[in-house]
Design a protein around this motif. Sequence first.
Motif, PDB file in Angstrom:
ATOM      1  N   THR A   1      -5.305  -9.437   8.167  1.00  0.00           N
ATOM      2  CA  THR A   1      -6.503  -8.174   7.588  1.00  0.00           C
ATOM      3  C   THR A   1      -5.351  -7.859   6.851  1.00  0.00           C
ATOM      4  O   THR A   1      -6.163  -7.256   5.135  1.00  0.00           O
ATOM      5  CB  THR A   1      -7.421  -7.738   7.874  1.00  0.00           C
TER       6      THR A   1
ATOM      7  N   LYS B   1       4.047  -0.950  13.168  1.00  0.00           N
ATOM      8  CA  LYS B   1       3.270  -1.885  13.984  1.00  0.00           C
ATOM      9  C   LYS B   1       3.189  -0.995  16.084  1.00  0.00           C
ATOM     10  O   LYS B   1       2.297  -1.876  16.155  1.00  0.00           O
ATOM     11  CB  LYS B   1       4.056  -2.818  14.101  1.00  0.00           C
TER      12      LYS B   1
ATOM     13  N   TYR C   1       0.048   0.140  16.057  1.00  0.00           N
ATOM     14  CA  TYR C   1      -1.525  -1.229  16.135  1.00  0.00           C
ATOM     15  C   TYR C   1      -1.518  -1.448  17.917  1.00  0.00           C
ATOM     16  O   TYR C   1      -2.247  -1.863  18.580  1.00  0.00           O
ATOM     17  CB  TYR C   1      -1.178  -2.029  15.612  1.00  0.00           C
ATOM     18  N   LEU C   2       0.048  -2.352  17.780  1.00  0.00           N
ATOM     19  CA  LEU C   2      -0.257  -2.757  19.346  1.00  0.00           C
ATOM     20  C   LEU C   2       0.004  -2.337  20.206  1.00  0.00           C
ATOM     21  O   LEU C   2      -0.752  -2.764  21.404  1.00  0.00           O
ATOM     22  CB  LEU C   2       0.915  -4.223  18.697  1.00  0.00           C
TER      23      LEU C   2
ATOM     24  N   PHE D   1      -4.902 -11.067  13.054  1.00  0.00           N
ATOM     25  CA  PHE D   1      -5.112 -10.706  12.180  1.00  0.00           C
ATOM     26  C   PHE D   1      -5.443  -9.591  11.360  1.00  0.00           C
ATOM     27  O   PHE D   1      -5.508  -9.304  10.381  1.00  0.00           O
ATOM     28  CB  PHE D   1      -6.654 -10.423  13.258  1.00  0.00           C
ATOM     29  N   PHE D   2      -3.505  -9.192  12.268  1.00  0.00           N
ATOM     30  CA  PHE D   2      -3.311  -7.956  11.462  1.00  0.00           C
ATOM     31  C   PHE D   2      -2.565  -8.575  10.299  1.00  0.00           C
ATOM     32  O   PHE D   2      -3.054  -7.519   8.934  1.00  0.00           O
ATOM     33  CB  PHE D   2      -2.566  -7.456  12.493  1.00  0.00           C
TER      34      PHE D   2
ATOM     35  N   TYR E   1     -13.376 -13.106   4.040  1.00  0.00           N
ATOM     36  CA  TYR E   1     -13.040 -12.786   5.506  1.00  0.00           C
ATOM     37  C   TYR E   1     -13.737 -13.873   6.256  1.00  0.00           C
ATOM     38  O   TYR E   1     -12.284 -14.724   6.770  1.00  0.00           O
ATOM     39  CB  TYR E   1     -12.271 -11.574   5.694  1.00  0.00           C
ATOM     40  N   LEU E   2     -14.946 -13.883   6.537  1.00  0.00           N
ATOM     41  CA  LEU E   2     -15.707 -14.709   8.063  1.00  0.00           C
ATOM     42  C   LEU E   2     -15.023 -15.839   7.250  1.00  0.00           C
ATOM     43  O   LEU E   2     -14.982 -16.936   8.086  1.00  0.00           O
ATOM     44  CB  LEU E   2     -16.316 -13.941   7.944  1.00  0.00           C
TER      45      LEU E   2
ATOM     46  N   LYS F   1     -16.312  -9.563   2.207  1.00  0.00           N
ATOM     47  CA  LYS F   1     -16.643  -9.919   3.417  1.00  0.00           C
ATOM     48  C   LYS F   1     -16.478 -11.395   4.496  1.00  0.00           C
ATOM     49  O   LYS F   1     -16.196 -11.828   5.179  1.00  0.00           O
ATOM     50  CB  LYS F   1     -17.329  -8.822   4.811  1.00  0.00           C
TER      51      LYS F   1
ATOM     52  N   LEU G   1       0.467  -1.518   0.111  1.00  0.00           N
ATOM     53  CA  LEU G   1       0.045   0.103  -0.384  1.00  0.00           C
ATOM     54  C   LEU G   1       0.713   1.396  -0.266  1.00  0.00           C
ATOM     55  O   LEU G   1       0.653   1.936  -0.104  1.00  0.00           O
ATOM     56  CB  LEU G   1      -1.170   0.023   1.300  1.00  0.00           C
ATOM     57  N   ILE G   2       2.254   1.145   0.828  1.00  0.00           N
ATOM     58  CA  ILE G   2       3.144   1.971   0.733  1.00  0.00           C
ATOM     59  C   ILE G   2       4.213   1.450   0.512  1.00  0.00           C
ATOM     60  O   ILE G   2       4.731   0.448   1.153  1.00  0.00           O
ATOM     61  CB  ILE G   2       2.745   3.031   2.049  1.00  0.00           C
TER      62      ILE G   2
ATOM     63  N   TYR H   1      -6.209   1.638   9.617  1.00  0.00           N
ATOM     64  CA  TYR H   1      -4.602   1.488   9.980  1.00  0.00           C
ATOM     65  C   TYR H   1      -4.256   1.364   8.180  1.00  0.00           C
ATOM     66  O   TYR H   1      -3.527   2.213   7.929  1.00  0.00           O
ATOM     67  CB  TYR H   1      -4.250   0.696  10.708  1.00  0.00           C
ATOM     68  N   ALA H   2      -4.555   0.615   7.749  1.00  0.00           N
ATOM     69  CA  ALA H   2      -4.732   0.496   6.475  1.00  0.00           C
ATOM     70  C   ALA H   2      -4.783   1.426   5.838  1.00  0.00           C
ATOM     71  O   ALA H   2      -3.370   2.021   4.490  1.00  0.00           O
ATOM     72  CB  ALA H   2      -4.876  -1.044   5.449  1.00  0.00           C
TER      73      ALA H   2
ATOM     74  N   ARG I   1      -2.046   4.167   6.696  1.00  0.00           N
ATOM     75  CA  ARG I   1      -0.872   4.266   5.506  1.00  0.00           C
ATOM     76  C   ARG I   1      -0.448   4.097   4.403  1.00  0.00           C
ATOM     77  O   ARG I   1       0.028   4.419   3.759  1.00  0.00           O
ATOM     78  CB  ARG I   1      -0.021   2.081   6.017  1.00  0.00           C
ATOM     79  N   HIS I   2      -1.543   4.007   3.803  1.00  0.00           N
ATOM     80  CA  HIS I   2      -1.526   3.822   2.165  1.00  0.00           C
ATOM     81  C   HIS I   2      -1.699   5.587   1.916  1.00  0.00           C
ATOM     82  O   HIS I   2      -1.177   5.808   1.165  1.00  0.00           O
ATOM     83  CB  HIS I   2      -3.015   3.591   1.722  1.00  0.00           C
TER      84      HIS I   2
ATOM     85  N   THR J   1      -7.517  -2.828  11.286  1.00  0.00           N
ATOM     86  CA  THR J   1      -6.537  -3.134  10.323  1.00  0.00           C
ATOM     87  C   THR J   1      -6.874  -1.882   9.081  1.00  0.00           C
ATOM     88  O   THR J   1      -6.148  -1.858   8.754  1.00  0.00           O
ATOM     89  CB  THR J   1      -6.707  -4.640  11.197  1.00  0.00           C
ATOM     90  N   THR J   2      -8.395  -2.552   9.167  1.00  0.00           N
ATOM     91  CA  THR J   2      -8.822  -1.822   7.634  1.00  0.00           C
ATOM     92  C   THR J   2      -8.230  -0.268   8.077  1.00  0.00           C
ATOM     93  O   THR J   2      -8.170   0.148   6.948  1.00  0.00           O
ATOM     94  CB  THR J   2     -10.334  -2.292   6.929  1.00  0.00           C
TER      95      THR J   2
ATOM     96  N   THR K   1     -14.342 -11.395  17.206  1.00  0.00           N
ATOM     97  CA  THR K   1     -13.191 -11.308  17.463  1.00  0.00           C
ATOM     98  C   THR K   1     -12.891 -11.137  16.339  1.00  0.00           C
ATOM     99  O   THR K   1     -11.798 -10.026  16.459  1.00  0.00           O
ATOM    100  CB  THR K   1     -12.274 -12.096  18.407  1.00  0.00           C
ATOM    101  N   PRO K   2     -12.716 -11.579  14.749  1.00  0.00           N
ATOM    102  CA  PRO K   2     -12.438 -11.509  14.008  1.00  0.00           C
ATOM    103  C   PRO K   2     -12.784 -10.488  13.008  1.00  0.00           C
ATOM    104  O   PRO K   2     -12.403  -8.973  12.126  1.00  0.00           O
ATOM    105  CB  PRO K   2     -12.716 -12.811  12.484  1.00  0.00           C
ATOM    106  N   ASN K   3     -13.553  -9.701  13.106  1.00  0.00           N
ATOM    107  CA  ASN K   3     -14.684  -8.229  12.689  1.00  0.00           C
ATOM    108  C   ASN K   3     -14.217  -7.430  13.300  1.00  0.00           C
ATOM    109  O   ASN K   3     -13.472  -6.641  13.142  1.00  0.00           O
ATOM    110  CB  ASN K   3     -16.064  -8.562  13.248  1.00  0.00           C
TER     111      ASN K   3
ATOM    112  N   PHE L   1     -11.109  -6.958  14.845  1.00  0.00           N
ATOM    113  CA  PHE L   1      -9.677  -6.441  14.359  1.00  0.00           C
ATOM    114  C   PHE L   1      -9.761  -6.152  12.973  1.00  0.00           C
ATOM    115  O   PHE L   1      -9.027  -5.530  12.249  1.00  0.00           O
ATOM    116  CB  PHE L   1      -8.425  -8.006  14.936  1.00  0.00           C
ATOM    117  N   PHE L   2     -10.179  -6.892  11.976  1.00  0.00           N
ATOM    118  CA  PHE L   2     -10.837  -6.858  10.636  1.00  0.00           C
ATOM    119  C   PHE L   2     -11.094  -4.845  10.541  1.00  0.00           C
ATOM    120  O   PHE L   2     -10.070  -4.540   9.582  1.00  0.00           O
ATOM    121  CB  PHE L   2     -11.769  -7.745   9.881  1.00  0.00           C
ATOM    122  N   HIS L   3     -11.898  -4.206  11.037  1.00  0.00           N
ATOM    123  CA  HIS L   3     -12.028  -3.433  10.822  1.00  0.00           C
ATOM    124  C   HIS L   3     -11.186  -2.196  11.371  1.00  0.00           C
ATOM    125  O   HIS L   3     -10.424  -1.507  11.275  1.00  0.00           O
ATOM    126  CB  HIS L   3     -13.405  -2.686  11.123  1.00  0.00           C
TER     127      HIS L   3
END
Lengths: 169, 169
Positions: free
Chosen positions: A141, B156, B159-160, A137-138, A159-160, A156, A42-43, B144-145, B148-149, B141-142, B133-135, B137-139
Amino acid sequence: MYFELFQQFQKTLGQMETWLHAAETHAKANNYPPSDTLELRLIADQLPFARQVQIACDTAKMGAAALSGKTAPVHDDNETSLEQLRGRLANVRAYLGTYRREDFAGATERKVSQARWEGKWMTGQDYFLQHVTPNFFFHATTAYALLRHKGVALGKKDYLGERTMRLPE
Amino acid sequence: MYFELFQQFQKTLGQMETWLHAAETHAKANNYPPSDTLELRLIADQLPFARQVQIACDTAKMGAAALSGKTAPVHDDNETSLEQLRGRLANVRAYLGTYRREDFAGATERKVSQARWEGKWMTGQDYFLQHVTPNFFFHATTAYALLRHKGVALGKKDYLGERTMRLPE
């Protein structure tokens, strides 16, 4: 809930295999080499797609091993094709499939460290909650986001995956 | 481990507040309105940045409520600035902070459903593992992405957040 979450990671790695198939389809439809996918970012200062997949795999396998006192299989980070990355995902999924609930019996109290932590350590529970789960998950994703950005046909549900829904009573 | 994972979600929502500060700094340094951030997407058919933050918030608050038999506070999805989004994050963090371990005593066996599921339901454990849990972290991280873009200065560790490391013995 260690065992159950590693089962969820195993499921997500299986979803990632389907994303790589979709990436291959997209490459063929748009006339670029499928292996270009491995270099997506992405970058400029972001780890490329292949590393995101590799680290998701490693986070899951090393997490399971560290929390159960086992030694995880080694992977050399030398994949050069989507097919090879799928092989790695399948390999780690199979490895996670060898785990049983009792393997994590002492996980909460284990001392976990990594070479780069310079002697510092985390309890098994802290490592699992603050490191393994968010990192897994980071990277999954981020791999998904890279494919979405490229235009690969994913949504989605990819993903799930299938969720265990019960019918109305 | 429901309680502990919701504490991790609470921590991640706090990290997200720091990302929004970084986004504001980036906007000012690059002379665009900070609120443009709310519209960021990686591709046209993706939900924009603001929705990613809102859904991360909702996944956490609705997850905690559904797994404890409570009713989550309502948010109207009408934020128009980074400051308002930070307010939402802070509000949901504070809400999660009201939970105690015993609130999740019966979580595993609860029946959880959502309006769009047309009467189908999940057990509390399945809902937590396969959906919440997966949802969440999905949103996160998205979001965050997307930053970043755009070139926002994040890494990182943002994020953590701080991990509970123990010193060498």
